[in-house]
Motif scaffolding. Structure first.
Motif, PDB file in Angstrom:
ATOM      1  N   SER A  34       0.839  -1.183   0.000  1.00  0.00           N
ATOM      2  CA  SER A  34       0.000   0.000   0.000  1.00  0.00           C
ATOM      3  C   SER A  34       0.880   1.241   0.000  1.00  0.00           C
ATOM      4  CB  SER A  34      -0.934  -0.012   1.217  1.00  0.00           C
ATOM      5  OG  SER A  34      -1.857   1.058   1.151  1.00  0.00           O
ATOM      6  N   ASN A  35       0.228   2.402   0.107  1.00  0.00           N
ATOM      7  CA  ASN A  35       0.974   3.654   0.137  1.00  0.00           C
ATOM      8  C   ASN A  35       0.603   4.528   1.333  1.00  0.00           C
ATOM      9  OD1 ASN A  35      -1.577   4.350  -0.633  1.00  0.00           O
ATOM     10  ND2 ASN A  35      -0.982   5.454  -2.477  1.00  0.00           N
ATOM     11  N   ALA A  36      -0.563   4.305   1.935  1.00  0.00           N
ATOM     12  CA  ALA A  36      -0.973   5.109   3.086  1.00  0.00           C
ATOM     13  C   ALA A  36      -2.013   4.357   3.908  1.00  0.00           C
ATOM     14  CB  ALA A  36      -1.531   6.452   2.632  1.00  0.00           C
ATOM     15  N   ASP A  37      -1.820   3.066   4.029  1.00  0.00           N
ATOM     16  CA  ASP A  37      -2.821   2.239   4.700  1.00  0.00           C
ATOM     17  C   ASP A  37      -2.140   0.991   5.237  1.00  0.00           C
ATOM     18  OD1 ASP A  37      -5.249   1.306   5.629  1.00  0.00           O
ATOM     19  OD2 ASP A  37      -6.145   0.997   3.650  1.00  0.00           O
ATOM     20  N   GLN A  38      -2.818   0.316   6.138  1.00  0.00           N
ATOM     21  CA  GLN A  38      -2.439  -1.032   6.518  1.00  0.00           C
ATOM     22  C   GLN A  38      -3.496  -1.953   5.958  1.00  0.00           C
ATOM     23  OE1 GLN A  38      -1.143  -1.582  10.547  1.00  0.00           O
ATOM     24  NE2 GLN A  38      -1.699  -3.752  10.588  1.00  0.00           N
ATOM     25  N   ILE A  39      -3.072  -3.042   5.349  1.00  0.00           N
ATOM     26  CA  ILE A  39      -4.016  -3.920   4.661  1.00  0.00           C
ATOM     27  C   ILE A  39      -3.792  -5.366   5.072  1.00  0.00           C
ATOM     28  CG2 ILE A  39      -4.268  -2.386   2.672  1.00  0.00           C
ATOM     29  CD1 ILE A  39      -2.337  -4.163   1.129  1.00  0.00           C
ATOM     30  N   TRP A  96      -8.701  -7.789  -0.526  1.00  0.00           N
ATOM     31  CA  TRP A  96      -7.995  -7.337   0.666  1.00  0.00           C
ATOM     32  C   TRP A  96      -8.938  -6.592   1.597  1.00  0.00           C
ATOM     33  CZ3 TRP A  96      -8.465  -4.264  -3.499  1.00  0.00           C
ATOM     34  CH2 TRP A  96      -8.608  -2.887  -3.316  1.00  0.00           C
ATOM     35  N   VAL A  97      -8.486  -6.390   2.836  1.00  0.00           N
ATOM     36  CA  VAL A  97      -9.214  -5.612   3.830  1.00  0.00           C
ATOM     37  C   VAL A  97      -8.401  -4.360   4.129  1.00  0.00           C
ATOM     38  CG1 VAL A  97     -10.060  -5.536   6.206  1.00  0.00           C
ATOM     39  CG2 VAL A  97     -10.341  -7.624   4.835  1.00  0.00           C
ATOM     40  N   SER A  98      -9.050  -3.200   4.046  1.00  0.00           N
ATOM     41  CA  SER A  98      -8.415  -1.921   4.358  1.00  0.00           C
ATOM     42  C   SER A  98      -8.666  -1.570   5.812  1.00  0.00           C
ATOM     43  CB  SER A  98      -8.977  -0.822   3.457  1.00  0.00           C
ATOM     44  OG  SER A  98      -8.675   0.463   3.982  1.00  0.00           O
ATOM     45  N   PHE A  99      -7.577  -1.348   6.573  1.00  0.00           N
ATOM     46  CA  PHE A  99      -7.735  -0.944   7.965  1.00  0.00           C
ATOM     47  C   PHE A  99      -8.238   0.494   8.062  1.00  0.00           C
ATOM     48  CE2 PHE A  99      -4.827  -4.085  10.404  1.00  0.00           C
ATOM     49  CZ  PHE A  99      -5.274  -5.137   9.622  1.00  0.00           C
ATOM     50  N   HIS A 100      -7.883   1.322   7.083  1.00  0.00           N
ATOM     51  CA  HIS A 100      -8.347   2.714   7.088  1.00  0.00           C
ATOM     52  C   HIS A 100      -9.849   2.776   6.808  1.00  0.00           C
ATOM     53  CE1 HIS A 100      -9.352   6.585   5.217  1.00  0.00           C
ATOM     54  NE2 HIS A 100      -8.395   7.118   5.971  1.00  0.00           N
ATOM     55  N   TYR A 105     -12.401  -5.419   0.069  1.00  0.00           N
ATOM     56  CA  TYR A 105     -12.494  -5.053  -1.342  1.00  0.00           C
ATOM     57  C   TYR A 105     -12.078  -6.226  -2.223  1.00  0.00           C
ATOM     58  CZ  TYR A 105     -12.669  -0.056  -0.049  1.00  0.00           C
ATOM     59  OH  TYR A 105     -13.017   1.174   0.461  1.00  0.00           O
ATOM     60  N   ARG A 106     -12.613  -6.220  -3.443  1.00  0.00           N
ATOM     61  CA  ARG A 106     -12.185  -7.208  -4.442  1.00  0.00           C
ATOM     62  C   ARG A 106     -12.275  -6.590  -5.823  1.00  0.00           C
ATOM     63  NH1 ARG A 106     -11.313 -12.660  -3.995  1.00  0.00           N
ATOM     64  NH2 ARG A 106     -11.141 -13.775  -5.990  1.00  0.00           N
ATOM     65  N   PRO A 182     -18.725 -10.534  11.486  1.00  0.00           N
ATOM     66  CA  PRO A 182     -18.450  -9.239  10.856  1.00  0.00           C
ATOM     67  C   PRO A 182     -16.973  -8.861  10.928  1.00  0.00           C
ATOM     68  CG  PRO A 182     -20.421  -9.117  12.215  1.00  0.00           C
ATOM     69  CD  PRO A 182     -19.796 -10.452  12.480  1.00  0.00           C
ATOM     70  N   LEU A 183     -16.532  -8.076   9.933  1.00  0.00           N
ATOM     71  CA  LEU A 183     -15.128  -7.665   9.884  1.00  0.00           C
ATOM     72  C   LEU A 183     -14.676  -7.034  11.195  1.00  0.00           C
ATOM     73  CD1 LEU A 183     -14.697  -6.122   6.316  1.00  0.00           C
ATOM     74  CD2 LEU A 183     -13.710  -8.243   7.181  1.00  0.00           C
ATOM     75  N   ALA A 184     -15.549  -6.257  11.808  1.00  0.00           N
ATOM     76  CA  ALA A 184     -15.180  -5.574  13.048  1.00  0.00           C
ATOM     77  C   ALA A 184     -14.782  -6.554  14.138  1.00  0.00           C
ATOM     78  CB  ALA A 184     -16.339  -4.701  13.528  1.00  0.00           C
ATOM     79  N   SER A 185     -15.383  -7.741  14.130  1.00  0.00           N
ATOM     80  CA  SER A 185     -15.008  -8.747  15.122  1.00  0.00           C
ATOM     81  C   SER A 185     -13.759  -9.518  14.691  1.00  0.00           C
ATOM     82  CB  SER A 185     -16.170  -9.717  15.365  1.00  0.00           C
ATOM     83  OG  SER A 185     -16.478 -10.457  14.190  1.00  0.00           O
TER      84      SER A 185
END
Length: 233
Positions: A34-39, A96-100, A105-106, A182-185
Motif C-alpha cells: 500500500s501507500n498510506a494504509d495497513q491492509i 484485501w481488507v483496508s484498515f483505514h 475489497y475485491r 463481521p469484519l469488526a469482530s
C-alpha cells in the motif's frame, strides 16, 4: 519511524506446466502493498486464458506512519510475495481488507496483451562497477484507500515503473464468513491498534481516496529516475 508488518503469502498453486506449444515460461514474481494504509491481503490470483498460473493468500502489510502522512509521501511500498517460473498472466484478481476504510475489497484487472514481452525484455544496467542484464520481473499490486488499485511492472534497478492497469475495487458485502463474523469482530484488536496509532494523523493529514489517487501516483512514476535507456536486443 516507518515500519512494515511482513507480508506472509502462502502459495496456493504451483506453476503450471505448459505444453511445448504453450505460452512461454518466465521467471517473475508478484508483490503487494500500500501507500498510506495497513491492509490484510486475502487472495491474489493470476490467470492466463482462464487458467490459474499463480496465487497467494493471507498476509498483512503496512505502509503508514505519521511522518509519511505529514510529508504526503505516498510511494507504493510492496513487500514479500511469491516468485516462480510460469507464463505471463493476462488477468489478476485481488481481495484485501483496508484498515483505514474498515472494508473488504475485491477487483479483477485485465493486464496488457504484451506483458510477456515486457517481462522478458532485459536492460543493460550498471550496478556499482558491473554491467548487468536486468528485467522488470516484478508485478506490483498497490492498494490504497477508497478501493484504488494499481498493477505495475517494477524492478529496483530498472526505472521507471510501468503502469499495467488501475481501477476501483468493489466492497465485498456478501461474503458468507463476514455475514457470520463481521469484519469488526475479525479485526477487532488489529483495528484498535491501528486507530490508536494513526487516527489523529489521518485527521491532521487526510489522504486521497478512490480515483483521486491516480494523478498522485502518476506524478511519482514521472519523478522516478530513468535507467531503462539500454535495452538488450
Amino acid at each position: 519511524m516507518r515500519w512494515i508488518l511482513l507480508l506472509l503469502l502462502l502459495p496456493l498453486v504451483a506453476a503450471c506446466q505448459a505444453a511445448p506449444t504453450g505460452p512461454k515460461q518466465l521467471d517473475w514474481r508478484h508483490m503487494v502493498g500500500s501507500n498510506a494504509d495497513q491492509i490484510w491481503v486475502n487472495e491474489v490470483l493470476f490467470y492466463r486464458q482462464g487458467k490459474l498460473v499463480d496465487a497467494s493468500t493471507n498476509g498483512a502489510s503496512s505502509r503508514v506512519d505519521t511522518e509519511s502522512l505529514r510529508e504526503r509521501d505516498y510511494r507504493w511500498l510492496i513487500t514479500a510475495g511469491r516468485r516462480d517460473i510460469h507464463p505471463a498472466p493476462d488477468t489478476v484478481e485481488v481481495e484485501w481488507v483496508s484498515f483505514h476504510d474498515k472494508k473488504r475489497y475485491r477487483i479483477s484487472l485485465a493486464l496488457p496483451a504484451e506483458l510477456e514481452s515486457m517481462i522478458a525484455q532485459p536492460y543493460r544496467i550498471k550496478v556499482r562497477d558491473e554491467w548487468r542484464e536486468v528485467r522488470r520481473d516484478n508485478i506490483g499490486l498497490g492498494m490504497a484507500t477508497g478501493g484504488y488499485v494499481e498493477a505495475f511492472l517494477t524492478n529496483a534497478k530498472v526505472k521507471p515503473d510501468i503502469l499495467l492497469a488501475r481501477g476501483i475495487a468493489k466492497e465485498v458485502t456478501d461474503d458468507p464468513y463476514d455475514q457470520r463474523f463481521p469484519l469488526a469482530s475479525q479485526f477487532e484488536n488489529r483495528w484498535a491498534d491501528f486507530d490508536e496509532n494513526y487516527s489523529k494523523a489521518y485527521q491532521l493529514y487526510p489522504v486521497p481516496s478512490g480515483m483521486a489517487w491516480a494523478p498522485v501516483m502518476d506524478a511519482y512514476r514521472a519523478a522516478q529516475p530513468k535507467t531503462d535507456t539500454d535495452p538488450v536486443q
